[in-house]
Design an enzyme around this catalytic site. Structure first.
Site, PDB file in Angstrom:
ATOM      1  N   HIS A 199      -0.512  -2.907 -14.654  1.00 58.85           N
ATOM      2  CA  HIS A 199      -1.767  -3.652 -14.781  1.00 58.85           C
ATOM      3  C   HIS A 199      -2.977  -2.791 -14.441  1.00 58.85           C
ATOM      4  O   HIS A 199      -4.051  -2.974 -15.029  1.00 58.85           O
ATOM      5  CB  HIS A 199      -1.687  -4.928 -13.936  1.00 58.85           C
ATOM      6  CG  HIS A 199      -0.674  -5.902 -14.477  1.00 58.85           C
ATOM      7  ND1 HIS A 199      -0.077  -6.879 -13.726  1.00 58.85           N
ATOM      8  CD2 HIS A 199      -0.132  -6.020 -15.735  1.00 58.85           C
ATOM      9  CE1 HIS A 199       0.772  -7.577 -14.484  1.00 58.85           C
ATOM     10  NE2 HIS A 199       0.757  -7.057 -15.701  1.00 58.85           N
ATOM     11  N   HIS A 255       5.147  -8.492 -25.571  1.00 56.66           N
ATOM     12  CA  HIS A 255       6.053  -9.193 -24.643  1.00 56.66           C
ATOM     13  C   HIS A 255       5.186  -9.765 -23.532  1.00 56.66           C
ATOM     14  O   HIS A 255       5.020  -9.154 -22.470  1.00 56.66           O
ATOM     15  CB  HIS A 255       7.097  -8.234 -24.072  1.00 56.66           C
ATOM     16  CG  HIS A 255       8.046  -7.683 -25.089  1.00 56.66           C
ATOM     17  ND1 HIS A 255       7.663  -6.775 -26.047  1.00 56.66           N
ATOM     18  CD2 HIS A 255       9.368  -7.924 -25.302  1.00 56.66           C
ATOM     19  CE1 HIS A 255       8.717  -6.475 -26.801  1.00 56.66           C
ATOM     20  NE2 HIS A 255       9.761  -7.159 -26.374  1.00 56.66           N
ATOM     21  N   SER A 272      -0.213  -9.887 -17.989  1.00 53.29           N
ATOM     22  CA  SER A 272      -0.979  -8.999 -18.885  1.00 53.29           C
ATOM     23  C   SER A 272      -1.900  -9.764 -19.841  1.00 53.29           C
ATOM     24  O   SER A 272      -3.038  -9.325 -20.071  1.00 53.29           O
ATOM     25  CB  SER A 272      -0.038  -8.063 -19.645  1.00 53.29           C
ATOM     26  OG  SER A 272       0.991  -8.775 -20.296  1.00 53.29           O
ATOM     27  N   GLU A 305       5.555 -14.124 -27.295  1.00 54.38           N
ATOM     28  CA  GLU A 305       6.558 -14.417 -26.267  1.00 54.38           C
ATOM     29  C   GLU A 305       7.700 -15.164 -26.952  1.00 54.38           C
ATOM     30  O   GLU A 305       7.491 -16.200 -27.576  1.00 54.38           O
ATOM     31  CB  GLU A 305       5.925 -15.238 -25.135  1.00 54.38           C
ATOM     32  CG  GLU A 305       6.903 -15.788 -24.128  1.00 54.38           C
ATOM     33  CD  GLU A 305       7.825 -14.747 -23.474  1.00 54.38           C
ATOM     34  OE1 GLU A 305       7.336 -13.717 -22.999  1.00 54.38           O
ATOM     35  OE2 GLU A 305       9.051 -14.988 -23.472  1.00 54.38           O
ATOM     36  N   ASP A 352       9.152 -13.070 -31.957  1.00 50.15           N
ATOM     37  CA  ASP A 352       9.613 -11.745 -31.555  1.00 50.15           C
ATOM     38  C   ASP A 352       8.441 -10.752 -31.628  1.00 50.15           C
ATOM     39  O   ASP A 352       7.777 -10.633 -32.663  1.00 50.15           O
ATOM     40  CB  ASP A 352      10.744 -11.317 -32.497  1.00 50.15           C
ATOM     41  CG  ASP A 352      11.323  -9.985 -32.100  1.00 50.15           C
ATOM     42  OD1 ASP A 352      12.405  -9.963 -31.500  1.00 50.15           O
ATOM     43  OD2 ASP A 352      10.685  -8.950 -32.389  1.00 50.15           O
ATOM     44  N   GLY A 353       8.222 -10.031 -30.524  1.00 49.65           N
ATOM     45  CA  GLY A 353       7.092  -9.108 -30.463  1.00 49.65           C
ATOM     46  C   GLY A 353       7.239  -7.918 -31.399  1.00 49.65           C
ATOM     47  O   GLY A 353       6.246  -7.360 -31.869  1.00 49.65           O
ATOM     48  N   ASP A 363       6.005  -4.387 -23.369  1.00 55.69           N
ATOM     49  CA  ASP A 363       6.529  -4.537 -22.001  1.00 55.69           C
ATOM     50  C   ASP A 363       7.821  -5.361 -22.018  1.00 55.69           C
ATOM     51  O   ASP A 363       7.874  -6.470 -21.499  1.00 55.69           O
ATOM     52  CB  ASP A 363       5.432  -5.220 -21.152  1.00 55.69           C
ATOM     53  CG  ASP A 363       5.845  -5.397 -19.699  1.00 55.69           C
ATOM     54  OD1 ASP A 363       6.750  -4.670 -19.241  1.00 55.69           O
ATOM     55  OD2 ASP A 363       5.258  -6.264 -19.025  1.00 55.69           O
TER      56      ASP A 363
HETATM   57  N1  SAM Z   1       3.773  -8.288 -20.063  1.00 59.68           N
HETATM   58  C1  SAM Z   1       3.944  -9.312 -19.047  1.00 59.68           C
HETATM   59  C2  SAM Z   1       2.998  -9.016 -17.901  1.00 59.68           C
HETATM   60  O1  SAM Z   1       2.688  -7.850 -17.637  1.00 59.68           O
HETATM   61  O2  SAM Z   1       2.534  -9.985 -17.284  1.00 59.68           O
HETATM   62  C3  SAM Z   1       5.367  -9.404 -18.562  1.00 59.68           C
HETATM   63  C4  SAM Z   1       6.378  -9.493 -19.639  1.00 59.68           C
HETATM   64  S1  SAM Z   1       8.066  -9.578 -19.120  1.00 59.68           S
HETATM   65  C5  SAM Z   1       8.362  -7.974 -18.487  1.00 59.68           C
HETATM   66  C6  SAM Z   1       8.914  -9.543 -20.666  1.00 59.68           C
HETATM   67  C7  SAM Z   1       8.807 -10.834 -21.450  1.00 59.68           C
HETATM   68  O3  SAM Z   1       9.261 -10.574 -22.774  1.00 59.68           O
HETATM   69  C8  SAM Z   1       9.638 -11.986 -20.943  1.00 59.68           C
HETATM   70  O4  SAM Z   1       8.809 -13.097 -20.725  1.00 59.68           O
HETATM   71  C9  SAM Z   1      10.655 -12.273 -22.061  1.00 59.68           C
HETATM   72  O5  SAM Z   1      10.934 -13.659 -22.216  1.00 59.68           O
HETATM   73  C10 SAM Z   1       9.924 -11.739 -23.258  1.00 59.68           C
HETATM   74  N2  SAM Z   1      10.749 -11.267 -24.383  1.00 59.68           N
HETATM   75  C11 SAM Z   1      12.002 -10.758 -24.378  1.00 59.68           C
HETATM   76  N3  SAM Z   1      12.336 -10.310 -25.603  1.00 59.68           N
HETATM   77  C12 SAM Z   1      11.249 -10.523 -26.394  1.00 59.68           C
HETATM   78  C13 SAM Z   1      10.954 -10.242 -27.762  1.00 59.68           C
HETATM   79  N4  SAM Z   1      11.843  -9.626 -28.567  1.00 59.68           N
HETATM   80  N5  SAM Z   1       9.741 -10.578 -28.242  1.00 59.68           N
HETATM   81  C14 SAM Z   1       8.821 -11.186 -27.443  1.00 59.68           C
HETATM   82  N6  SAM Z   1       9.044 -11.486 -26.146  1.00 59.68           N
HETATM   83  C15 SAM Z   1      10.244 -11.136 -25.623  1.00 59.68           C
END
Ligand code: SAM
Length: 285
Positions: free
Chosen positions: A18, A41, A99, A117, A142-143, A168
């Site tokens: 961050h 993500h 984030s 997400e 999906d990201g 992330d």
């Molecule tokens: N970026 C966030 C932050 O800094 O506050 C934290 C994100 S956390 C490490 C990862 C997130 O990605 C989780 O909420 C998970 O559910 C989500 N996730 C997992 N696979 C994903 C995908 N293929 N596409 C989008 N989101 C995904």
């Protein structure tokens, strides 16, 4: 999809991620032209450090809460703590910004933010946080697919030529996730070459990262920088000993700002044997 960021919010990895994220945003904002940010993500956007999940791990105690006790003097740390305070003023004293919240806090009214997400519950929370903000689009998808679908920006956002992509992932399936990240960066940079990419990765044993980092100079980025914070020696594969931010096309002079903040973070958040690293994998032209 077992990962929930609420267990880890505000830990040492979030502090690094961050601080770097805000530093990139501020560098992009030095010019008046609009910015498009894609958070692939995103998580739920907002956390509480006194909820059952956060208290179960207690990770924030060795992260943001330790930093808050006696913050080293540095503009990037001050900026991060200013954003944290703004979040707490808006959402309560135990809140912690994810984030997407930090992006929305840092960016301006003419900038745009796309957040993705995949987990339905987390995506619903994210939608609730940003329901009233016309700058923020929340995609329950999906990201990595979003990199293909949303880059370069289209429609009203097609006018935007400057941007940031934050990647992330949870790295639940470690080796596959590294492959997916590299493929997404290759594809995304081909689609929108000028964007800055910030890719977070966990460090257990650093040498396990070599196959990943060796592939980075082959990506179609003008430059590639790694900034790592190890809070303890990287001698155990069983726990996260630190983390890194891989920065593709980082803003000018970000390396100098990170060079002065990383030792302060290692000193404040680290145990004996803590260290940091800042290296160009591809030097700027
Ligand atoms: N970026 C966030 C932050 O800094 O506050 C934290 C994100 S956390 C490490 C990862 C997130 O990605 C989780 O909420 C998970 O559910 C989500 N996730 C997992 N696979 C994903 C995908 N293929 N596409 C989008 N989101 C995904």
């Amino acid at each position: 999809m077992n990962y929930r960021h609420a267990f880890h919010a505000g830990n040492h990895a979030d502090v690094l991620k961050h601080i770097v994220l805000l530093a990139i945003c501020d560098a992009l904002l030095a010019k008046p032209a609009a910015v498009f940010a894609l958070d692939t993500h995103a998580g739920r956007g907002l956390y509480r450090l006194d909820d059952a999940q956060a208290l179960r791990t207690g990770e924030a105690a060795a992260g943001v809460l330790r930093l808050l006790e006696d913050p080293p003097r540095h503009p990037l740390i001050a900026r991060y703590l200013e954003a944290l305070q703004a979040c707490r003023t808006a959402h309560g004293d135990t809140s912690y910004p994810g984030s997407p919240w930090l992006l929305a806090h840092a960016l301006r009214s003419h900038d745009r933010i796309a957040t993705c997400e995949l987990h339905p519950g987390e995506a619903a929370e994210l939608k609730a946080v940003f329901g009233g903000d016309p700058r923020v689009a929340v995609h329950a998808r999906d990201g990595y697919d979003a990199v293909r679908a949303l880059l370069p920006p289209r429609g009203p956002e097609a006018r935007i030529h400057r941007g940031l992509v934050l990647v992330d992932p949870p790295y639940e399936a470690q080796l596959e996730e590294f492959d997916t990240v590299v493929a997404a960066a290759r594809d995304g940079l081909a689609r929108w070459p000028q964007a800055c990419w910030a890719i977070w990765y966990p460090i257990k044993r650093r040498r396990a990262l070599h196959p990943f980092l060796r592939r980075i100079p082959g990506l179609p980025a003008k430059s590639a920088l790694v900034a790592e914070l190890l809070v303890r020696p990287d001698d155990s594969p069983l726990r996260m000993n630190g983390s890194g931010m891989l920065l593709l096309n980082p803003p000018w002079q970000l390396d100098a700002r990170l060079a002065s903040v990383l030792p302060l973070l290692a000193g404040r958040l680290g145990e004996p044997g803590a260290s940091w690293r800042l290296d160009w994998l591809r030097s700027p032209p």
